[in-house]
Scaffold this motif. Structure first.
Motif, short mmCIF file in Angstrom:
data_model
loop_
_atom_site.label_atom_id
_atom_site.label_comp_id
_atom_site.label_asym_id
_atom_site.label_seq_id
_atom_site.Cartn_x
_atom_site.Cartn_y
_atom_site.Cartn_z
N PRO A 12 -12.40 -0.63 -14.80
CA PRO A 12 -11.39 -1.16 -13.87
C PRO A 12 -10.01 -1.12 -14.51
CG PRO A 12 -12.53 -2.96 -14.93
CD PRO A 12 -13.20 -1.71 -15.41
N PHE A 13 -8.99 -1.29 -13.66
CA PHE A 13 -7.60 -1.28 -14.11
C PHE A 13 -7.02 -2.69 -14.15
CE2 PHE A 13 -7.76 3.19 -12.98
CZ PHE A 13 -6.80 3.79 -13.79
N THR A 14 -6.03 -2.86 -15.01
CA THR A 14 -5.17 -4.02 -14.99
C THR A 14 -3.73 -3.53 -15.02
OG1 THR A 14 -4.71 -6.17 -16.02
CG2 THR A 14 -5.05 -4.31 -17.51
N ASP A 15 -2.82 -4.32 -14.46
CA ASP A 15 -1.40 -3.95 -14.47
C ASP A 15 -0.80 -4.22 -15.86
OD1 ASP A 15 -1.83 -3.52 -11.82
OD2 ASP A 15 -0.47 -5.07 -11.09
N TRP A 32 -2.37 0.32 -16.45
CA TRP A 32 -1.40 1.32 -16.00
C TRP A 32 -0.03 0.68 -15.89
CZ3 TRP A 32 0.90 2.05 -10.84
CH2 TRP A 32 0.66 0.97 -9.97
N HIS A 33 1.00 1.48 -16.09
CA HIS A 33 2.36 0.98 -15.99
C HIS A 33 2.69 0.76 -14.52
CE1 HIS A 33 6.93 1.66 -16.18
NE2 HIS A 33 6.67 0.42 -16.54
N ALA A 34 2.53 -0.48 -14.05
CA ALA A 34 2.60 -0.78 -12.62
C ALA A 34 3.98 -0.58 -12.02
CB ALA A 34 2.11 -2.21 -12.37
N ALA A 35 5.02 -0.56 -12.83
CA ALA A 35 6.37 -0.34 -12.30
C ALA A 35 6.71 1.15 -12.23
CB ALA A 35 7.40 -1.06 -13.15
N GLY A 36 5.84 1.99 -12.76
CA GLY A 36 6.06 3.44 -12.74
C GLY A 36 5.27 4.09 -11.61
N ALA A 37 5.08 5.39 -11.72
CA ALA A 37 4.33 6.13 -10.71
C ALA A 37 2.87 5.71 -10.72
CB ALA A 37 4.44 7.63 -10.98
#
Length: 210
Positions: free
Chosen positions: A76-79, A101-106
């Motif tokens: 799973p992912f986390t921001d 994942w870099h949530a403020a990016g793409a």
């Protein structure tokens, strides 16, 4: 732990946080690599892809699960956010099966360069990206997204870089294509700074959506 530093992609045990490796199993506390924060790409990019064509893309949607069957990843992912130090914070070190994942990016599948980080190991066990270096060009992986779509990515290359000589523009550079970078720690473990000496980067592009 540090993953992405202000100018280079590195993970240090105490400073800037981003995804990736921790100290070798059974040794020092977890340490994560750190990718460059200031030039982290956004969701809308303009320059052409390496092939000269933008290729397929999806609307913005958060990723929910990363699946790389070849190396046994189903996580799973986390921001992840940029921390006070200017680096991307790493995923929690106490969860060995988690990617961030870099949530403020793409977002993965969207035009731009999506950044995904995971730990190499922890103080007690291998972590989600322990076998990331086994991927080769032509391998594929899938990312499930919150909007119900599945994005399939194909690996273009797998490369390691010294943290003090990280090719920031190449890894995070603007693009009109839908690209992903999978990032973790690599190289030797330096006990003096409690960090690995390199970062491993998997370069990949969106191939199929469904």
């Amino acid at each position: 732990m540090v993953l992405f530093g202000p100018r280079i992609l590195t993970w240090n045990a105490t400073v800037q946080p981003l995804p990736a490796a921790s100290s070798p199993a059974g040794n020092s506390p977890a340490a994560a690599p750190q990718p460059a924060a200031p030039s982290v790409p956004g969701s809308a990019q303009s320059s052409p892809s390496a092939s000269g064509t933008a290729g397929p893309a999806l609307p913005r949607s958060a990723p929910t699960r990363l699946m790389i069957p070849k190396i046994g990843v189903d996580a799973p992912f986390t921001d992840l956010e940029i921390g006070p130090s200017g680096a991307l914070d790493p995923p929690p070190a106490d969860d060995t099966n988690l990617v961030g994942w870099h949530a403020a990016g793409a977002s993965p599948g969207e035009r731009g360069t999506a950044l995904i980080a995971g730990h190499l190991d922890t103080a007690t066990a291998p972590a989600v990206f322990a076998r990331l270096s086994e991927l080769v060009a032509g391998d594929s992986f899938e990312i499930a997204r919150a909007d119900g779509t599945m994005a399939v990515f194909v690996v273009d290359s797998v490369e390691s870089f010294e943290k003090n000589d990280f090719p920031e523009k190449r890894v995070y550079g603007d693009t009109s294509a839908a690209l992903v970078r999978l990032i973790t720690c690599a190289g030797a473990y330096d006990r003096t700074v409690r960090d690995y000496t390199e970062n491993l980067v998997v370069f990949a592009h969106l191939d199929v959506t469904g």
